[in-house]
Design an enzyme around this catalytic site. Sequence first.
Site, mmCIF file in Angstrom:
data_model
loop_
_atom_site.group_PDB
_atom_site.id
_atom_site.type_symbol
_atom_site.label_atom_id
_atom_site.label_comp_id
_atom_site.label_asym_id
_atom_site.label_seq_id
_atom_site.Cartn_x
_atom_site.Cartn_y
_atom_site.Cartn_z
ATOM 1 N N GLY A 180 4.148 4.632 5.078
ATOM 2 C CA GLY A 180 5.215 5.289 5.832
ATOM 3 C C GLY A 180 4.764 5.896 7.149
ATOM 4 O O GLY A 180 5.425 6.786 7.679
ATOM 5 N N ASP A 191 -4.957 -4.907 2.090
ATOM 6 C CA ASP A 191 -4.455 -4.394 0.815
ATOM 7 C C ASP A 191 -4.560 -5.445 -0.276
ATOM 8 O O ASP A 191 -3.823 -6.427 -0.266
ATOM 9 C CB ASP A 191 -2.978 -4.015 0.967
ATOM 10 C CG ASP A 191 -2.792 -2.737 1.767
ATOM 11 O OD1 ASP A 191 -3.435 -1.730 1.424
ATOM 12 O OD2 ASP A 191 -2.001 -2.747 2.736
ATOM 13 N N MET A 207 -6.411 -2.033 -4.719
ATOM 14 C CA MET A 207 -5.445 -1.471 -5.675
ATOM 15 C C MET A 207 -5.497 -2.355 -6.915
ATOM 16 O O MET A 207 -4.575 -3.121 -7.219
ATOM 17 C CB MET A 207 -4.046 -1.453 -5.038
ATOM 18 C CG MET A 207 -3.914 -0.372 -3.979
ATOM 19 S SD MET A 207 -2.465 -0.625 -2.940
ATOM 20 C CE MET A 207 -3.164 -1.734 -1.725
ATOM 21 N N ASP A 229 -2.040 6.377 4.411
ATOM 22 C CA ASP A 229 -1.525 5.037 4.173
ATOM 23 C C ASP A 229 -0.157 5.108 3.508
ATOM 24 O O ASP A 229 -0.032 5.578 2.379
ATOM 25 C CB ASP A 229 -2.531 4.298 3.274
ATOM 26 C CG ASP A 229 -2.169 2.844 3.043
ATOM 27 O OD1 ASP A 229 -1.217 2.355 3.667
ATOM 28 O OD2 ASP A 229 -2.864 2.199 2.234
ATOM 29 N N GLY A 286 1.731 0.041 -3.729
ATOM 30 C CA GLY A 286 2.353 -1.135 -4.339
ATOM 31 C C GLY A 286 3.206 -1.940 -3.385
ATOM 32 O O GLY A 286 3.311 -3.147 -3.530
ATOM 33 N N HIS A 339 -8.758 -2.117 0.932
ATOM 34 C CA HIS A 339 -8.168 -1.123 0.028
ATOM 35 C C HIS A 339 -7.877 -1.828 -1.288
ATOM 36 O O HIS A 339 -6.955 -2.637 -1.374
ATOM 37 C CB HIS A 339 -6.887 -0.583 0.695
ATOM 38 C CG HIS A 339 -6.104 0.364 -0.144
ATOM 39 N ND1 HIS A 339 -4.802 0.718 0.162
ATOM 40 C CD2 HIS A 339 -6.417 1.058 -1.260
ATOM 41 C CE1 HIS A 339 -4.356 1.584 -0.735
ATOM 42 N NE2 HIS A 339 -5.317 1.799 -1.616
ATOM 43 N N SER A 369 -1.999 -2.742 8.746
ATOM 44 C CA SER A 369 -2.093 -3.341 7.409
ATOM 45 C C SER A 369 -1.500 -4.739 7.443
ATOM 46 O O SER A 369 -0.296 -4.912 7.677
ATOM 47 C CB SER A 369 -1.324 -2.491 6.396
ATOM 48 O OG SER A 369 -1.138 -3.250 5.220
ATOM 49 N N HIS A 424 -6.548 -3.181 8.077
ATOM 50 C CA HIS A 424 -6.431 -2.658 6.717
ATOM 51 C C HIS A 424 -5.978 -3.793 5.810
ATOM 52 O O HIS A 424 -4.965 -4.455 6.077
ATOM 53 C CB HIS A 424 -5.429 -1.505 6.717
ATOM 54 C CG HIS A 424 -5.298 -0.817 5.399
ATOM 55 N ND1 HIS A 424 -6.208 0.115 4.961
ATOM 56 C CD2 HIS A 424 -4.368 -0.928 4.424
ATOM 57 C CE1 HIS A 424 -5.832 0.564 3.776
ATOM 58 N NE2 HIS A 424 -4.719 -0.051 3.421
ATOM 59 N N GLY A 444 1.681 -0.589 8.474
ATOM 60 C CA GLY A 444 2.058 -1.960 8.169
ATOM 61 C C GLY A 444 3.317 -2.334 8.907
ATOM 62 O O GLY A 444 3.280 -2.952 9.980
ATOM 63 N N SER A 445 4.465 -1.913 8.370
ATOM 64 C CA SER A 445 5.733 -2.332 8.983
ATOM 65 C C SER A 445 5.911 -1.790 10.393
ATOM 66 O O SER A 445 6.565 -2.430 11.215
ATOM 67 C CB SER A 445 6.918 -1.953 8.085
ATOM 68 O OG SER A 445 6.688 -0.757 7.416
ATOM 69 N N MET A 500 -3.037 8.577 -0.116
ATOM 70 C CA MET A 500 -1.837 7.739 -0.169
ATOM 71 C C MET A 500 -0.632 8.614 0.141
ATOM 72 O O MET A 500 -0.403 9.625 -0.520
ATOM 73 C CB MET A 500 -1.658 7.113 -1.559
ATOM 74 C CG MET A 500 -2.623 5.992 -1.905
ATOM 75 S SD MET A 500 -2.690 4.597 -0.754
ATOM 76 C CE MET A 500 -0.979 4.084 -0.642
ATOM 77 N N MET A 517 -3.905 -6.241 -4.115
ATOM 78 C CA MET A 517 -3.110 -5.745 -5.254
ATOM 79 C C MET A 517 -3.172 -6.744 -6.391
ATOM 80 O O MET A 517 -3.034 -7.950 -6.160
ATOM 81 C CB MET A 517 -1.650 -5.589 -4.841
ATOM 82 C CG MET A 517 -1.444 -4.655 -3.669
ATOM 83 S SD MET A 517 0.311 -4.598 -3.284
ATOM 84 C CE MET A 517 0.300 -3.442 -1.921
HETATM 85 C C1 DX5 Z 1 0.891 0.324 0.108
HETATM 86 C C2 DX5 Z 1 -0.267 -0.226 0.919
HETATM 87 C C3 DX5 Z 1 -0.105 0.045 2.360
HETATM 88 C C4 DX5 Z 1 1.066 -0.634 3.012
HETATM 89 C C5 DX5 Z 1 1.571 0.286 4.111
HETATM 90 O O1 DX5 Z 1 0.601 0.225 -1.231
HETATM 91 O O2 DX5 Z 1 -1.489 0.375 0.513
HETATM 92 O O3 DX5 Z 1 -1.296 -0.186 3.098
HETATM 93 O O4 DX5 Z 1 0.758 -1.897 3.545
HETATM 94 O O5 DX5 Z 1 2.758 -0.215 4.600
HETATM 95 P P1 DX5 Z 1 3.742 0.653 5.518
HETATM 96 O O6 DX5 Z 1 2.962 1.116 6.702
HETATM 97 O O7 DX5 Z 1 4.822 -0.311 5.833
HETATM 98 O O8 DX5 Z 1 4.212 1.829 4.677
HETATM 99 ZN ZN ZN Z 2 -3.340 0.251 1.835
#
Ligand code: DX5
Ligand code: ZN
Length: 227
Positions: free
Chosen positions: A179, A37, A70, A177, A144, A68, A10, A35, A199-200, A139, A39
């Site tokens: 954690g 995101d 949101m 998606d 967010g 994705h 992500s 991915h 992501g992280s 999710m 928002m």
């Molecule tokens: C959260 C996003 C995720 C986010 C995941 O709302 O949809 O895609 O980037 O980040 P990590 O992998 O750090 O939880």
């Molecule tokens: Zn996402």
Amino acid sequence: MNRKNILAPSILAADFKTLGHEVDTVTKAGAEYLHIDVMDGVFVPSISFGMPVISSIRPETDCVFDVHLMIVEPEKYIREFAGCGADSITVHAESARHLQRIVHDIKEMGLRVGVALNPATPLCALDYVLPYLDMVLIMTVNPGYGGQAYIPEMTGKIRSLRRKALELGLDLDIEVDGGINEHTLEEVLEAGANVCVAGSAVFGGNRAENVQKMLKVMSRYTAYEAD
Ligand code: DX5
Ligand code: ZN
């Protein structure tokens, strides 16, 4: 169909001042999806980025752009996201007012289509649209923000959805998606997920090494397939 396990970094967690380089690094290391995101600060508390960012990284890679959304009123924007390079568009069941229609419209544009469910949304929200979907996004945090902890109750939700897809003979991708890291990865794969967003866990420290480590774990699991 040959269902595969896929890693989808992500870019929300990437360093935006060198985004092209970040994209290049993770795709060269073996990630097949990116991915993305989007928002809007309304459907979710935060605002990320939109079409100009997607268009600017599109020439950088031919990997799958997994967008994705949101956002509220996603139907207003799907044509534009298709135009700026999305290969797959996922909308939230909680924000699409006419879910069956938007699923149909995304497919008509020749894209892959996914529906996302927030942690508190039951699987029955997918009834009547499931056979039309390429992917369901479970999710595993409340959407967010990046960097949140995996919600353990989501493992059972993934398992139930995979069971349902197998019963119905559907070739469904199940994406997770939020954690997802080296520790939670095995749990979601075992439960039946096959597209893993991170992501992280990818964009913290050595990106290429992170991708390779996660791909190695993923290669030990065979993706579930309908008969
Ligand atoms: C959260 C996003 C995720 C986010 C995941 O709302 O949809 O895609 O980037 O980040 P990590 O992998 O750090 O939880
Ligand atoms: Zn996402």
